[in-house]
Design a protein around this motif. Sequence first.
Motif, PDB file in Angstrom:
ATOM      1  N   ALA A  29       0.634  -1.335  -0.036  1.00 39.00           N
ATOM      2  CA  ALA A  29      -0.103  -0.034   0.050  1.00 39.00           C
ATOM      3  C   ALA A  29       0.925   1.146  -0.138  1.00 39.00           C
ATOM      4  CB  ALA A  29      -1.218  -0.065   1.175  1.00 39.00           C
ATOM      5  N   HIS A  30       2.131   1.051   0.105  1.00 41.78           N
ATOM      6  CA  HIS A  30       3.004   2.280   0.215  1.00 41.78           C
ATOM      7  C   HIS A  30       3.302   2.649  -0.902  1.00 41.78           C
ATOM      8  CE1 HIS A  30       6.036   5.038   1.521  1.00 41.78           C
ATOM      9  NE2 HIS A  30       5.688   4.847   2.848  1.00 41.78           N
ATOM     10  N   PRO A  31       3.207   4.178  -1.278  1.00 42.26           N
ATOM     11  CA  PRO A  31       3.618   4.510  -2.671  1.00 42.26           C
ATOM     12  C   PRO A  31       5.150   4.379  -3.171  1.00 42.26           C
ATOM     13  CG  PRO A  31       2.976   6.565  -1.082  1.00 42.26           C
ATOM     14  CD  PRO A  31       2.511   4.920  -0.396  1.00 42.26           C
ATOM     15  N   LEU A  32       6.023   4.690  -2.210  1.00 43.80           N
ATOM     16  CA  LEU A  32       7.260   4.388  -2.306  1.00 43.80           C
ATOM     17  C   LEU A  32       7.922   3.120  -2.620  1.00 43.80           C
ATOM     18  CD1 LEU A  32       9.083   7.152  -0.040  1.00 43.80           C
ATOM     19  CD2 LEU A  32       9.033   7.131  -2.662  1.00 43.80           C
ATOM     20  N   LEU A  33       7.334   2.145  -1.994  1.00 47.48           N
ATOM     21  CA  LEU A  33       7.704   0.885  -1.877  1.00 47.48           C
ATOM     22  C   LEU A  33       6.949  -0.227  -2.737  1.00 47.48           C
ATOM     23  CD1 LEU A  33       7.935   0.266   2.007  1.00 47.48           C
ATOM     24  CD2 LEU A  33       9.663   1.037   0.370  1.00 47.48           C
ATOM     25  N   ALA A  34       5.387   0.030  -2.977  1.00 51.09           N
ATOM     26  CA  ALA A  34       4.763  -1.058  -3.927  1.00 51.09           C
ATOM     27  C   ALA A  34       5.460  -1.137  -5.325  1.00 51.09           C
ATOM     28  CB  ALA A  34       3.483  -0.442  -3.929  1.00 51.09           C
ATOM     29  N   PRO A  35       5.763  -0.040  -5.813  1.00 56.89           N
ATOM     30  CA  PRO A  35       6.293  -0.252  -7.306  1.00 56.89           C
ATOM     31  C   PRO A  35       7.499  -1.134  -7.500  1.00 56.89           C
ATOM     32  CG  PRO A  35       5.993   2.239  -6.961  1.00 56.89           C
ATOM     33  CD  PRO A  35       5.902   1.440  -5.731  1.00 56.89           C
ATOM     34  N   LEU A  36       8.238  -1.478  -6.245  1.00 56.23           N
ATOM     35  CA  LEU A  36       9.593  -2.290  -6.371  1.00 56.23           C
ATOM     36  C   LEU A  36       9.395  -3.803  -6.287  1.00 56.23           C
ATOM     37  CD1 LEU A  36      11.942  -0.358  -3.917  1.00 56.23           C
ATOM     38  CD2 LEU A  36      11.999  -0.140  -6.188  1.00 56.23           C
ATOM     39  N   PHE A  37       7.971  -4.012  -5.888  1.00 55.31           N
ATOM     40  CA  PHE A  37       7.509  -5.469  -5.535  1.00 55.31           C
ATOM     41  C   PHE A  37       6.591  -6.055  -6.515  1.00 55.31           C
ATOM     42  CE2 PHE A  37       9.066  -3.713  -1.629  1.00 55.31           C
ATOM     43  CZ  PHE A  37       9.794  -5.006  -1.096  1.00 55.31           C
ATOM     44  N   PRO A  38       6.819  -7.271  -7.112  1.00 56.78           N
ATOM     45  CA  PRO A  38       5.891  -7.900  -8.002  1.00 56.78           C
ATOM     46  C   PRO A  38       4.306  -7.976  -7.389  1.00 56.78           C
ATOM     47  CG  PRO A  38       7.106  -9.510  -6.594  1.00 56.78           C
ATOM     48  CD  PRO A  38       7.583  -8.190  -6.299  1.00 56.78           C
ATOM     49  N   GLU A  39       3.464  -8.184  -8.355  1.00 58.68           N
ATOM     50  CA  GLU A  39       1.992  -8.226  -8.033  1.00 58.68           C
ATOM     51  C   GLU A  39       1.801  -9.480  -7.434  1.00 58.68           C
ATOM     52  OE1 GLU A  39      -2.244  -8.262 -10.459  1.00 58.68           O
ATOM     53  OE2 GLU A  39      -0.337  -7.139 -11.280  1.00 58.68           O
ATOM     54  N   ASP A  40       2.428 -10.436  -7.795  1.00 62.75           N
ATOM     55  CA  ASP A  40       2.407 -11.773  -6.759  1.00 62.75           C
ATOM     56  C   ASP A  40       3.378 -11.637  -5.462  1.00 62.75           C
ATOM     57  OD1 ASP A  40       2.127 -14.181  -5.557  1.00 62.75           O
ATOM     58  OD2 ASP A  40       2.675 -15.675  -7.097  1.00 62.75           O
ATOM     59  N   ILE A  41       3.131 -11.238  -4.567  1.00 62.89           N
ATOM     60  CA  ILE A  41       3.852 -10.846  -3.379  1.00 62.89           C
ATOM     61  C   ILE A  41       4.334 -12.071  -2.724  1.00 62.89           C
ATOM     62  CG2 ILE A  41       2.244 -10.348  -1.566  1.00 62.89           C
ATOM     63  CD1 ILE A  41       5.274  -8.075  -2.575  1.00 62.89           C
ATOM     64  N   ARG A  42       3.425 -13.401  -2.658  1.00 70.00           N
ATOM     65  CA  ARG A  42       3.802 -14.572  -2.178  1.00 70.00           C
ATOM     66  C   ARG A  42       5.364 -14.993  -2.231  1.00 70.00           C
ATOM     67  NH1 ARG A  42      -1.542 -16.202  -4.228  1.00 70.00           N
ATOM     68  NH2 ARG A  42      -0.211 -16.721  -5.869  1.00 70.00           N
ATOM     69  N   PRO A  43       5.707 -15.204  -3.182  1.00 70.61           N
ATOM     70  CA  PRO A  43       7.337 -15.788  -2.962  1.00 70.61           C
ATOM     71  C   PRO A  43       8.326 -14.762  -2.421  1.00 70.61           C
ATOM     72  CG  PRO A  43       6.400 -15.725  -5.419  1.00 70.61           C
ATOM     73  CD  PRO A  43       5.497 -15.078  -4.433  1.00 70.61           C
ATOM     74  N   VAL A  44       7.722 -13.418  -2.227  1.00 70.70           N
ATOM     75  CA  VAL A  44       8.629 -12.621  -1.833  1.00 70.70           C
ATOM     76  C   VAL A  44       8.645 -12.698  -0.135  1.00 70.70           C
ATOM     77  CG1 VAL A  44       9.084  -9.876  -1.386  1.00 70.70           C
ATOM     78  CG2 VAL A  44       8.444 -10.957  -3.551  1.00 70.70           C
ATOM     79  N   MET A  45       7.269 -12.982   0.249  1.00 70.04           N
ATOM     80  CA  MET A  45       7.009 -13.005   1.632  1.00 70.04           C
ATOM     81  C   MET A  45       7.465 -14.357   2.129  1.00 70.04           C
ATOM     82  SD  MET A  45       2.814 -11.931   1.590  1.00 70.04           S
ATOM     83  CE  MET A  45       2.636 -12.311   3.295  1.00 70.04           C
ATOM     84  N   GLU A  46       7.552 -15.519   1.207  1.00 69.84           N
ATOM     85  CA  GLU A  46       8.225 -16.672   1.688  1.00 69.84           C
ATOM     86  C   GLU A  46       9.949 -16.474   2.082  1.00 69.84           C
ATOM     87  OE1 GLU A  46       8.789 -20.423   3.250  1.00 69.84           O
ATOM     88  OE2 GLU A  46       6.891 -18.962   2.938  1.00 69.84           O
ATOM     89  N   LYS A  47      10.494 -15.660   0.752  1.00 74.06           N
ATOM     90  CA  LYS A  47      11.863 -15.358   1.325  1.00 74.06           C
ATOM     91  C   LYS A  47      12.027 -14.397   2.332  1.00 74.06           C
ATOM     92  CE  LYS A  47      13.742 -15.597  -3.400  1.00 74.06           C
ATOM     93  NZ  LYS A  47      14.268 -15.225  -4.553  1.00 74.06           N
ATOM     94  N   GLN A  48      11.171 -13.422   2.705  1.00 72.14           N
ATOM     95  CA  GLN A  48      11.350 -12.467   3.938  1.00 72.14           C
ATOM     96  C   GLN A  48      11.367 -13.642   5.161  1.00 72.14           C
ATOM     97  OE1 GLN A  48      12.283  -9.591   3.921  1.00 72.14           O
ATOM     98  NE2 GLN A  48      11.551  -8.566   5.549  1.00 72.14           N
ATOM     99  N   TYR A  49      10.290 -14.328   5.077  1.00 70.70           N
ATOM    100  CA  TYR A  49      10.097 -15.432   6.345  1.00 70.70           C
ATOM    101  C   TYR A  49      11.483 -16.079   6.679  1.00 70.70           C
ATOM    102  CZ  TYR A  49       9.080 -19.451   8.855  1.00 70.70           C
ATOM    103  OH  TYR A  49       8.870 -20.487   9.672  1.00 70.70           O
TER     104      TYR A  49
END
Length: 123
Positions: A29-49
Motif C-alpha cells: 500500500a506504500h507509494p514509495l515501496l509498492a512499485p519495487l515489488f511484484p504483483e504476486d507477493i507470496r514468493p517475496v513473503m516466503e523469502k522474507q520469512y
Amino acid sequence: MNFNTIYEAAGGAPAIREIVEKFYPKVQAHPLLAPLFPEDIRPVMEKQYQFLTQFFGGPPLYSDEHGHPMMRARHLPFPITKERADAWLDCMRRALSETSLPEELQALMLERLSGPAYHFVNS
C-alpha cells in the motif's frame, strides 16, 4: 525466561510468519515501496520469512534454499533511496506494533533491521 536468540524470544516460526503477514500489506500500500515489488507477493513473503528467521537466530532457512544472503547485492537492481529505507522500516515498525510482542523486543528487532535497511541504499 532466558532466550538465546531474538527468534526464540519472539516465539519462533509462528511469530516471524505473523510479522511477515502484517508487513507486506503495508509495503504493497506504500507509494514509495509498492512499485519495487511484484504483483504476486507470496514468493517475496516466503523469502522474507526465511531471511528473518535466519537473521534473528533461527534455523538457516534462507541460506539452505538460496545460498548466502548477500542482501546488498540482491537489492542492487532496485533503486533504494534513504526515503525508501525509512518507509520500509516504518512499515516494519507498524507491523511489529500489531503483534503481541513486548515493546522492548519490537524495538530491538527494528534496531537490528535498521543497519541492513540503510546498507541497501544505492540511489
